[in-house]
Design a protein around this motif. Structure first.
Motif, PDB file in Angstrom:
ATOM      1  N   HIS A 238     -35.320   3.050  -7.858  1.00  0.00           N
ATOM      2  CA  HIS A 238     -33.875   3.244  -7.789  1.00  0.00           C
ATOM      3  C   HIS A 238     -33.554   4.570  -7.087  1.00  0.00           C
ATOM      4  CE1 HIS A 238     -29.709   3.659  -8.965  1.00  0.00           C
ATOM      5  NE2 HIS A 238     -29.738   2.374  -9.310  1.00  0.00           N
ATOM      6  N   PRO A 239     -32.567   4.583  -6.188  1.00  0.00           N
ATOM      7  CA  PRO A 239     -32.226   5.840  -5.499  1.00  0.00           C
ATOM      8  C   PRO A 239     -31.939   6.993  -6.451  1.00  0.00           C
ATOM      9  CG  PRO A 239     -31.137   4.016  -4.414  1.00  0.00           C
ATOM     10  CD  PRO A 239     -31.791   3.442  -5.644  1.00  0.00           C
ATOM     11  N   TYR A 240     -31.359   6.704  -7.610  1.00  0.00           N
ATOM     12  CA  TYR A 240     -31.089   7.800  -8.550  1.00  0.00           C
ATOM     13  C   TYR A 240     -32.386   8.333  -9.153  1.00  0.00           C
ATOM     14  CZ  TYR A 240     -29.353  10.510 -12.464  1.00  0.00           C
ATOM     15  OH  TYR A 240     -29.133  11.518 -13.363  1.00  0.00           O
ATOM     16  N   GLY A 275     -17.818  -0.323  -8.980  1.00  0.00           N
ATOM     17  CA  GLY A 275     -19.045  -0.779  -8.318  1.00  0.00           C
ATOM     18  C   GLY A 275     -20.255  -0.130  -8.935  1.00  0.00           C
ATOM     19  N   CYS A 276     -21.222   0.218  -8.117  1.00  0.00           N
ATOM     20  CA  CYS A 276     -22.381   0.955  -8.633  1.00  0.00           C
ATOM     21  C   CYS A 276     -21.916   2.362  -8.987  1.00  0.00           C
ATOM     22  CB  CYS A 276     -23.477   1.021  -7.577  1.00  0.00           C
ATOM     23  SG  CYS A 276     -24.814   2.128  -8.045  1.00  0.00           S
ATOM     24  N   PRO A 277     -22.095   2.805 -10.229  1.00  0.00           N
ATOM     25  CA  PRO A 277     -21.572   4.124 -10.602  1.00  0.00           C
ATOM     26  C   PRO A 277     -22.200   5.267  -9.802  1.00  0.00           C
ATOM     27  CG  PRO A 277     -22.931   3.187 -12.374  1.00  0.00           C
ATOM     28  CD  PRO A 277     -22.748   2.111 -11.346  1.00  0.00           C
ATOM     29  N   PHE A 278     -23.325   4.986  -9.172  1.00  0.00           N
ATOM     30  CA  PHE A 278     -24.014   6.028  -8.404  1.00  0.00           C
ATOM     31  C   PHE A 278     -23.527   6.082  -6.948  1.00  0.00           C
ATOM     32  CE2 PHE A 278     -28.151   7.624  -6.419  1.00  0.00           C
ATOM     33  CZ  PHE A 278     -27.971   8.926  -6.847  1.00  0.00           C
ATOM     34  N   HIS A 279     -22.663   5.139  -6.538  1.00  0.00           N
ATOM     35  CA  HIS A 279     -22.403   5.027  -5.096  1.00  0.00           C
ATOM     36  C   HIS A 279     -21.815   6.277  -4.434  1.00  0.00           C
ATOM     37  CE1 HIS A 279     -18.130   3.730  -5.808  1.00  0.00           C
ATOM     38  NE2 HIS A 279     -17.967   4.327  -4.646  1.00  0.00           N
ATOM     39  N   PRO A 280     -20.939   7.072  -5.143  1.00  0.00           N
ATOM     40  CA  PRO A 280     -20.411   8.248  -4.431  1.00  0.00           C
ATOM     41  C   PRO A 280     -21.489   9.281  -4.085  1.00  0.00           C
ATOM     42  CG  PRO A 280     -19.071   7.723  -6.360  1.00  0.00           C
ATOM     43  CD  PRO A 280     -20.332   6.919  -6.467  1.00  0.00           C
ATOM     44  N   ARG A 281     -22.621   9.207  -4.749  1.00  0.00           N
ATOM     45  CA  ARG A 281     -23.675  10.203  -4.513  1.00  0.00           C
ATOM     46  C   ARG A 281     -24.912   9.599  -3.855  1.00  0.00           C
ATOM     47  NH1 ARG A 281     -24.486  13.127 -10.170  1.00  0.00           N
ATOM     48  NH2 ARG A 281     -25.026  14.976  -8.953  1.00  0.00           N
ATOM     49  N   CYS A 282     -24.904   8.329  -3.611  1.00  0.00           N
ATOM     50  CA  CYS A 282     -26.123   7.663  -3.153  1.00  0.00           C
ATOM     51  C   CYS A 282     -26.238   7.678  -1.628  1.00  0.00           C
ATOM     52  CB  CYS A 282     -26.138   6.216  -3.638  1.00  0.00           C
ATOM     53  SG  CYS A 282     -27.618   5.323  -3.107  1.00  0.00           S
ATOM     54  N   PRO A 283     -27.363   8.160  -1.102  1.00  0.00           N
ATOM     55  CA  PRO A 283     -27.517   8.200   0.350  1.00  0.00           C
ATOM     56  C   PRO A 283     -27.656   6.809   0.976  1.00  0.00           C
ATOM     57  CG  PRO A 283     -29.525   8.961  -0.742  1.00  0.00           C
ATOM     58  CD  PRO A 283     -28.502   8.749  -1.819  1.00  0.00           C
ATOM     59  N   LYS A 288     -20.776  -2.981  -0.246  1.00  0.00           N
ATOM     60  CA  LYS A 288     -20.795  -3.727  -1.508  1.00  0.00           C
ATOM     61  C   LYS A 288     -20.907  -2.799  -2.720  1.00  0.00           C
ATOM     62  CE  LYS A 288     -23.500  -7.560  -3.462  1.00  0.00           C
ATOM     63  NZ  LYS A 288     -24.744  -8.333  -3.235  1.00  0.00           N
ATOM     64  N   CYS A 289     -21.641  -1.693  -2.538  1.00  0.00           N
ATOM     65  CA  CYS A 289     -21.929  -0.790  -3.661  1.00  0.00           C
ATOM     66  C   CYS A 289     -20.662  -0.217  -4.286  1.00  0.00           C
ATOM     67  CB  CYS A 289     -22.813   0.358  -3.199  1.00  0.00           C
ATOM     68  SG  CYS A 289     -24.356  -0.165  -2.448  1.00  0.00           S
ATOM     69  N   ALA A 290     -19.648  -0.022  -3.468  1.00  0.00           N
ATOM     70  CA  ALA A 290     -18.412   0.587  -3.965  1.00  0.00           C
ATOM     71  C   ALA A 290     -17.524  -0.431  -4.672  1.00  0.00           C
ATOM     72  CB  ALA A 290     -17.652   1.226  -2.808  1.00  0.00           C
ATOM     73  N   LYS A 293     -20.602  -4.067  -9.166  1.00  0.00           N
ATOM     74  CA  LYS A 293     -21.595  -3.364  -9.982  1.00  0.00           C
ATOM     75  C   LYS A 293     -22.901  -4.165 -10.030  1.00  0.00           C
ATOM     76  CE  LYS A 293     -19.939  -1.489 -13.982  1.00  0.00           C
ATOM     77  NZ  LYS A 293     -19.585  -1.526 -15.426  1.00  0.00           N
ATOM     78  N   PRO A 294     -24.019  -3.566  -9.625  1.00  0.00           N
ATOM     79  CA  PRO A 294     -25.282  -4.306  -9.739  1.00  0.00           C
ATOM     80  C   PRO A 294     -25.747  -4.340 -11.190  1.00  0.00           C
ATOM     81  CG  PRO A 294     -25.679  -2.116  -8.851  1.00  0.00           C
ATOM     82  CD  PRO A 294     -24.192  -2.231  -9.061  1.00  0.00           C
ATOM     83  N   GLU A 295     -26.174  -5.498 -11.654  1.00  0.00           N
ATOM     84  CA  GLU A 295     -26.705  -5.616 -13.019  1.00  0.00           C
ATOM     85  C   GLU A 295     -28.166  -5.195 -13.048  1.00  0.00           C
ATOM     86  OE1 GLU A 295     -25.027  -6.143 -15.743  1.00  0.00           O
ATOM     87  OE2 GLU A 295     -23.206  -6.376 -14.548  1.00  0.00           O
ATOM     88  N   ALA A 306     -31.112  -1.517 -11.461  1.00  0.00           N
ATOM     89  CA  ALA A 306     -29.744  -1.946 -11.184  1.00  0.00           C
ATOM     90  C   ALA A 306     -29.372  -1.370  -9.825  1.00  0.00           C
ATOM     91  CB  ALA A 306     -28.800  -1.442 -12.266  1.00  0.00           C
ATOM     92  N   CYS A 307     -29.698  -2.091  -8.777  1.00  0.00           N
ATOM     93  CA  CYS A 307     -29.407  -1.612  -7.416  1.00  0.00           C
ATOM     94  C   CYS A 307     -29.363  -2.814  -6.483  1.00  0.00           C
ATOM     95  CB  CYS A 307     -30.494  -0.635  -6.948  1.00  0.00           C
ATOM     96  SG  CYS A 307     -30.282  -0.072  -5.247  1.00  0.00           S
ATOM     97  N   TRP A 308     -28.400  -2.796  -5.571  1.00  0.00           N
ATOM     98  CA  TRP A 308     -28.289  -3.911  -4.614  1.00  0.00           C
ATOM     99  C   TRP A 308     -29.444  -3.935  -3.626  1.00  0.00           C
ATOM    100  CZ3 TRP A 308     -25.842  -7.511  -6.557  1.00  0.00           C
ATOM    101  CH2 TRP A 308     -24.610  -7.360  -7.191  1.00  0.00           C
ATOM    102  N   LEU A 309     -30.168  -2.866  -3.505  1.00  0.00           N
ATOM    103  CA  LEU A 309     -31.294  -2.868  -2.558  1.00  0.00           C
ATOM    104  C   LEU A 309     -32.511  -3.590  -3.117  1.00  0.00           C
ATOM    105  CD1 LEU A 309     -31.123   0.782  -1.168  1.00  0.00           C
ATOM    106  CD2 LEU A 309     -30.316  -1.332  -0.093  1.00  0.00           C
ATOM    107  N   ASP A 310     -32.515  -3.846  -4.450  1.00  0.00           N
ATOM    108  CA  ASP A 310     -33.683  -4.511  -5.040  1.00  0.00           C
ATOM    109  C   ASP A 310     -33.456  -6.011  -5.147  1.00  0.00           C
ATOM    110  OD1 ASP A 310     -36.057  -3.143  -5.588  1.00  0.00           O
ATOM    111  OD2 ASP A 310     -34.987  -1.871  -7.032  1.00  0.00           O
TER     112      ASP A 310
END
Ligand code: SF4
Ligand code: MG
Length: 310
Positions: A238-240, A275-283, A288-290, A293-295, A306-310
């Motif tokens: 996960h990016p986070y 969306g993904c709560p991490f999106h404002p900080r995610c490189p 879609k991320c904004a 929300k990815p489950e 929980a990431c759309w990249l996975d």
């Protein structure tokens, strides 16, 4: 290996009973008896709320927590208070300064009517020795001890009740690094000796890496990644998780070139981003991320993200 689950939390939404805050969401966690689940994340991410839910101090708004094959709510409350113990961050404020150490350790035995008065004194002496202190320390007051020794007293108090699960909420965060290592070693020793299960909460990944078997990475009340510690630390998906890990990596140039920096501040958990709560900080964030929300989902037999990249 013993695959008996010491506790399990499934598909729940957790929330503060009184308030609106849905501090912990999309939970799917379990830990085996004798093992440690590490919960890691920045402060305010819901780790402590999750811990309170495990202790039965906060109610689930959905889903369930099972402790030894029974839901938390179906446990006799008093029995639960004995079987699940807690160790807190600040070993000073968690120990009554007006009580002698022996009385502090004995209190739970008195409340739960365990053993005769003489048994209780013996138990106090025994637990003091287990944590590397001496029976004569029972006659002293908390302020006569160092921070590390006070945390040993808090551990002795927990151990006196023969718990099966100990929730450790930032138990070494207030201690010097050298003392941290001693307390972590003590926690591991008594875990092996008594087959204790730990839920170990920390904002510090290096601490988590020393103690956890299974790790859950939390961000703004959501689990971002769960997996065995060895895999998660070596191959964070996960990016986070990657960002947290790169912040603690040794400054070798190659690692630095791959470093992910966290942009911006932690948003309020009361108003997490859409969306993904991490999106404002995610490189890696994309459109879609904004929005959606990815489950948390299985990406292989051992890892959930929980990431759309996975
Ligand atoms: Fe980043 Fe999007 Fe994955 Fe969230 S879902 S971690 S914003 S890539
Ligand atoms: Mg906390």
């Amino acid at each position: 290996t013993n695959t008996h689950k010491s506790f399990k939390i499934t598909s729940g939404l957790l929330g503060l009973q009184s308030g609106e805050l849905r501090a912990v969401d999309n939970i799917n966690l379990s830990v085996e008896k004798g093992k440690t689940l590490g919960l890691v994340g920045e402060s305010g991410c819901g780790k402590s709320t999750l811990a309170k839910c495990i202790m039965g101090l906060e109610k689930l708004t959905a889903g369930e927590i099972r402790f030894e094959d029974k839901t938390i709510n179906s446990w006799d409350e008093k029995k639960l208070r004995r079987k699940i113990q807690m160790i807190f961050q600040d070993p000073y404020s968690s120990l009554n300064p007006r009580h002698k150490v022996g009385a502090i350790i004995r209190e739970g035995l008195d409340i739960h009517h365990i053993g005769s008065p003489k048994d209780r004194i013996l138990k106090v002496n025994e637990t003091l020795k287990l944590v590397g202190l001496l029976p004569e320390h029972a006659q002293r007051y908390p302020h006569e001890f160092s921070g590390g020794q006070r945390q040993r007293i808090a551990i002795a108090r927990a151990l006196a009740l023969n718990p099966n699960l100990i929730v450790c909420d930032e138990p070494v965060s207030a201690l010097d690094v050298s003392v941290q290592a001693q307390i972590l070693t003590l926690l591991k020793d008594i875990q092996t000796q008594f087959k204790l299960t730990y839920v170990f909460i920390s904002h510090d990944l290096s601490v988590i890496s020393h103690i956890a078997d299974q790790v859950a990475v939390m961000y703004l009340g959501r689990i971002m990644e769960v997996g065995p510690a060895q895999i998660l630390f070596e191959f964070p998906r996960h990016p986070y998780t990657q960002a947290l890990l790169s912040a603690v990596l040794a400054p070798d140039p190659e690692a630095q070139s791959q470093q992910i920096l966290l942009n911006g501040d932690l948003p309020s958990p009361l108003a997490p981003p859409r969306g993904c709560p991490f999106h404002p900080r995610c490189p890696y964030a994309f459109e879609k991320c904004a929005v959606i929300k990815p489950e948390l989902k299985n990406v292989d037999s051992q890892i959930q993200t929980a990431c759309w990249l996975d």
